[in-house]
Scaffold this motif. Sequence first.
Motif, PDB file in Angstrom:
ATOM      1  N   SER A   1       0.826  -1.201   0.000  1.00 64.81           N
ATOM      2  CA  SER A   1       0.000   0.000   0.000  1.00 64.81           C
ATOM      3  C   SER A   1       0.866   1.259   0.000  1.00 64.81           C
ATOM      4  CB  SER A   1      -0.914   0.016   1.229  1.00 64.81           C
ATOM      5  OG  SER A   1      -1.571   1.251   1.354  1.00 64.81           O
ATOM      6  N   ILE A   2       0.345   2.327  -0.612  1.00 64.38           N
ATOM      7  CA  ILE A   2       1.051   3.610  -0.611  1.00 64.38           C
ATOM      8  C   ILE A   2       0.335   4.635   0.257  1.00 64.38           C
ATOM      9  CG2 ILE A   2       2.030   3.207  -2.911  1.00 64.38           C
ATOM     10  CD1 ILE A   2      -0.170   5.262  -3.911  1.00 64.38           C
ATOM     11  N   GLN A   3      -0.624   4.203   1.042  1.00 63.41           N
ATOM     12  CA  GLN A   3      -1.454   5.133   1.800  1.00 63.41           C
ATOM     13  C   GLN A   3      -0.661   5.969   2.796  1.00 63.41           C
ATOM     14  OE1 GLN A   3      -3.616   1.607   3.055  1.00 63.41           O
ATOM     15  NE2 GLN A   3      -3.606   2.331   5.155  1.00 63.41           N
TER      16      GLN A   3
ATOM     17  N   HIS B   1      -9.636   1.129   1.099  1.00 67.00           N
ATOM     18  CA  HIS B   1      -8.865   2.300   1.519  1.00 67.00           C
ATOM     19  C   HIS B   1      -8.108   2.896   0.347  1.00 67.00           C
ATOM     20  CE1 HIS B   1      -6.220   4.826   3.972  1.00 67.00           C
ATOM     21  NE2 HIS B   1      -6.892   4.453   5.054  1.00 67.00           N
ATOM     22  N   MET B   2      -8.055   4.219   0.301  1.00 68.33           N
ATOM     23  CA  MET B   2      -7.285   4.899  -0.724  1.00 68.33           C
ATOM     24  C   MET B   2      -5.818   4.490  -0.651  1.00 68.33           C
ATOM     25  SD  MET B   2      -9.680   6.506  -2.153  1.00 68.33           S
ATOM     26  CE  MET B   2      -8.629   7.315  -3.371  1.00 68.33           C
ATOM     27  N   GLY B   3      -5.233   4.240  -1.817  1.00 68.28           N
ATOM     28  CA  GLY B   3      -3.828   3.893  -1.887  1.00 68.28           C
ATOM     29  C   GLY B   3      -3.528   2.426  -1.704  1.00 68.28           C
ATOM     30  N   ALA B   4      -4.567   1.605  -1.520  1.00 66.56           N
ATOM     31  CA  ALA B   4      -4.374   0.180  -1.274  1.00 66.56           C
ATOM     32  C   ALA B   4      -4.969  -0.658  -2.418  1.00 66.56           C
ATOM     33  CB  ALA B   4      -4.998  -0.211   0.064  1.00 66.56           C
TER      34      ALA B   4
ATOM     35  N   PHE C   1     -14.256   9.038  -2.445  1.00 65.88           N
ATOM     36  CA  PHE C   1     -12.940   9.336  -3.016  1.00 65.88           C
ATOM     37  C   PHE C   1     -12.541   8.246  -4.005  1.00 65.88           C
ATOM     38  CE2 PHE C   1      -8.729  11.453  -1.449  1.00 65.88           C
ATOM     39  CZ  PHE C   1      -8.319  11.647  -2.759  1.00 65.88           C
ATOM     40  N   GLY C   2     -12.738   6.993  -3.617  1.00 66.70           N
ATOM     41  CA  GLY C   2     -12.355   5.880  -4.482  1.00 66.70           C
ATOM     42  C   GLY C   2     -13.144   5.828  -5.773  1.00 66.70           C
ATOM     43  N   GLY C   3     -14.346   6.405  -5.762  1.00 67.46           N
ATOM     44  CA  GLY C   3     -15.180   6.397  -6.959  1.00 67.46           C
ATOM     45  C   GLY C   3     -15.064   7.644  -7.800  1.00 67.46           C
TER      46      GLY C   3
END
Length: 306
Positions: free
Chosen positions: A111-113, A159-162, A192-194
């Motif tokens: 992940s880059i979160q 989760h964002m970034g994952a 956010f993910g969408g």
Amino acid sequence: MSWNVRIGINPISWSNDDLPSLGGETPLETALSEGAEIGYEGFELGNKFPKEPQALADKLAEFKVACVSGWYSGMLAEGGLDDEIERCHAHMAKLQHNGCKVVVYGEVAGSIQGQIDTPLAKRPKFTTDAQWQTYAKKLDAFGEHLLARYGICLAYHHHMGAWVESPEDVDRLMAETSSNVGLLFDTGHTWFGGTQGGHSVDVVAQLRKHVRRVVHVHCKDVRPQVIQTARNDNWSFLRSVLNGAFTVPGDGAVDFRGVLTELHQAGYEGWLVVEAEQDPAVAPPYQYAKLGHDTLRALVNELGAR
């Protein structure tokens, strides 16, 4: 008649584990006392909470709040099931001792979160059916273990970034896994993910698709213009947070009336957790925590009276 849900909060409103510069100087006791005064029934865990199970119970009892759950940094996207089962024991035993029914499973392998200089566009992705199926199989087995060993349900946090970020990722994960893998529905990460190419997702419609799998809910509001700028300018997740992508219920664009109506109609009886990563110097924790609580409490009372 009332609706049997409980309203909790994550201490991230006071101090951020991923960005210690945000509220790092704020004592745990400040968060606990203010949260309890506002009316929150419980707290999710953060790095400032005691690690020993009974010490944690004693600290929460001091402020008369429950242990809602705690984030677990999973590594199943790249690691093995046996290693995960061994590695998770101390955390799960702590949650079990403190009466938790769910664990927040966040996939951190690859992940880059937590990387402030890495754009969200560089997040990891499963690109083949075999990769999805292998991952789902490990998650299913891990979830089965948690239920059998600790009586705790795995609540998967998209989760964002994952690996599982977009609504399409969530759809695929739910299709590939069984009820051993519950869904943590996060309203802010769903929005956010969408958000891709100028389009945004219908958060309520996305919840409706998977509401029977939802075992935990993070109530996070959004500032759409910040999120669109984050997409257009290729920001990282943490940079998006610093610039105010998220806020508490009642201060953004998420239709929480619609979200809570879907949950109520489906018979959801778990926690509603206010979790909004913000800079406490910009968003005073008590003020925003109270707004989030009061927004949810009014809707819960209204729906429970129907």
